[in-house]
Design an enzyme around this catalytic site. Structure first.
Site, PDB file in Angstrom:
ATOM      1  N   HIS A  35       0.030   0.967  11.374  1.00 36.38           N
ATOM      2  CA  HIS A  35       1.160   1.667  10.733  1.00 36.38           C
ATOM      3  C   HIS A  35       0.894   3.166  10.640  1.00 36.38           C
ATOM      4  CE1 HIS A  35       4.031   3.025   7.757  1.00 36.38           C
ATOM      5  NE2 HIS A  35       3.074   3.228   6.878  1.00 36.38           N
ATOM      6  N   HIS A  80      -1.796   9.139   4.996  1.00 31.86           N
ATOM      7  CA  HIS A  80      -0.830   9.133   3.884  1.00 31.86           C
ATOM      8  C   HIS A  80      -0.972   7.965   2.927  1.00 31.86           C
ATOM      9  CE1 HIS A  80       1.546   6.423   6.541  1.00 31.86           C
ATOM     10  NE2 HIS A  80       2.172   6.036   5.448  1.00 31.86           N
ATOM     11  N   ASP A  81      -1.568   6.861   3.345  1.00 33.32           N
ATOM     12  CA  ASP A  81      -1.698   5.714   2.440  1.00 33.32           C
ATOM     13  C   ASP A  81      -3.131   5.528   1.937  1.00 33.32           C
ATOM     14  OD1 ASP A  81       0.971   4.797   2.217  1.00 33.32           O
ATOM     15  OD2 ASP A  81       0.857   3.821   4.173  1.00 33.32           O
ATOM     16  N   GLU A 108      -3.196   5.828  -2.085  1.00 34.70           N
ATOM     17  CA  GLU A 108      -2.416   4.756  -2.715  1.00 34.70           C
ATOM     18  C   GLU A 108      -3.045   3.379  -2.493  1.00 34.70           C
ATOM     19  OE1 GLU A 108       1.790   5.577  -2.396  1.00 34.70           O
ATOM     20  OE2 GLU A 108       2.207   3.446  -2.195  1.00 34.70           O
ATOM     21  N   ASP A 109      -3.637   3.164  -1.319  1.00 32.60           N
ATOM     22  CA  ASP A 109      -4.119   1.821  -0.981  1.00 32.60           C
ATOM     23  C   ASP A 109      -5.601   1.599  -1.246  1.00 32.60           C
ATOM     24  OD1 ASP A 109      -1.577   1.286  -0.232  1.00 32.60           O
ATOM     25  OD2 ASP A 109      -1.949   1.243   1.922  1.00 32.60           O
ATOM     26  N   ASP A 148       7.443   7.727   7.913  1.00 35.27           N
ATOM     27  CA  ASP A 148       6.974   6.514   7.229  1.00 35.27           C
ATOM     28  C   ASP A 148       8.108   5.495   7.133  1.00 35.27           C
ATOM     29  OD1 ASP A 148       5.117   4.953   5.757  1.00 35.27           O
ATOM     30  OD2 ASP A 148       5.771   5.825   3.855  1.00 35.27           O
TER      31      ASP A 148
HETATM   32 ZN    ZN Z   1       3.169   4.228   4.973  1.00 31.87          ZN
END
Ligand code: ZN
Length: 188
Positions: A37, A61-62, A65-66, A127
């Site tokens: 992704h 970008h993640d 957050e992840d 995204d």
């Molecule tokens: Zn994403």
């Protein structure tokens, strides 16, 4: 030491993201490795004229957050140290506050979209394009038709506020949105 080349910077971000997402999978039926992704998001940005810091932020970008539940979560400070303020700032703009309930986060994405920087608008649009493709090609197996339509509609409301930073990305989002809605209508 000379400034690292663009390809060296891109690959460093790609490897960083691959390590953070090593055990993560997409929610779709095919359970693709999550790194697919972020590579797709970065490719969409690079192919549509986004600036280098947005392409790098696309790869990363993640990661904040992840990694919240990891023994050593990725922080904004790590990204600043590794990739600089501009890239880390774009990632911060694209990161949801995971302490909030999901519906609140979704509403805030709609509300904050128009106020984002140009780079963050491009990143979030890419995204959403990747996420819409995933809903069409490999939706989460437990999502019924209504949930998919609701998700695509919400992505469209976020995207409305993200328009204006890149005509090429705006057009790609619109094509993707129409295509996915048509495919969902055909399966109903
Ligand atoms: Zn994403």
């Amino acid at each position: 030491m000379p400034e690292p080349s663009l390809s060296a910077r891109l690959l460093r971000a790609a490897v960083f993201a691959a390590r953070v997402h090593a055990t993560h999978r997409r929610k779709g039926a095919s359970a693709e490795p999550y790194v697919n992704h972020v590579l797709e998001v970065a490719q969409i940005l690079a192919e549509h004229g986004a600036p280098e810091e947005a392409v790098l932020a696309g790869l990363l970008h993640d990661t904040v957050e992840d990694s919240g539940d990891d023994p050593e979560p990725v922080t904004h400070g790590h990204l600043v140290a590794e990739f600089g303020e501009a890239v880390a700032g774009l990632v911060a703009e694209a990161t949801d506050d995971t302490s909030l309930p999901k519906e609140t986060r979704k509403a805030l994405q709609v509300r904050h979209a128009a106020g984002r920087s140009a780079g963050a608008k491009m990143l979030k649009l890419a995204d959403k394009i990747s996420n819409l493709r995933a809903i069409a090609d490999s939706p989460p197996p437990h999502w019924d038709h209504g949930r998919k339509v609701e998700y695509v509609g919400w992505a469209g409301r976020v995207a409305a506020g993200l328009k204006g930073a890149s005509p090429a990305l705006d057009a790609l989002f619109d094509r993707t949105y129409r295509d996915v809605m048509a495919r969902l209508a055909a399966e109903a």
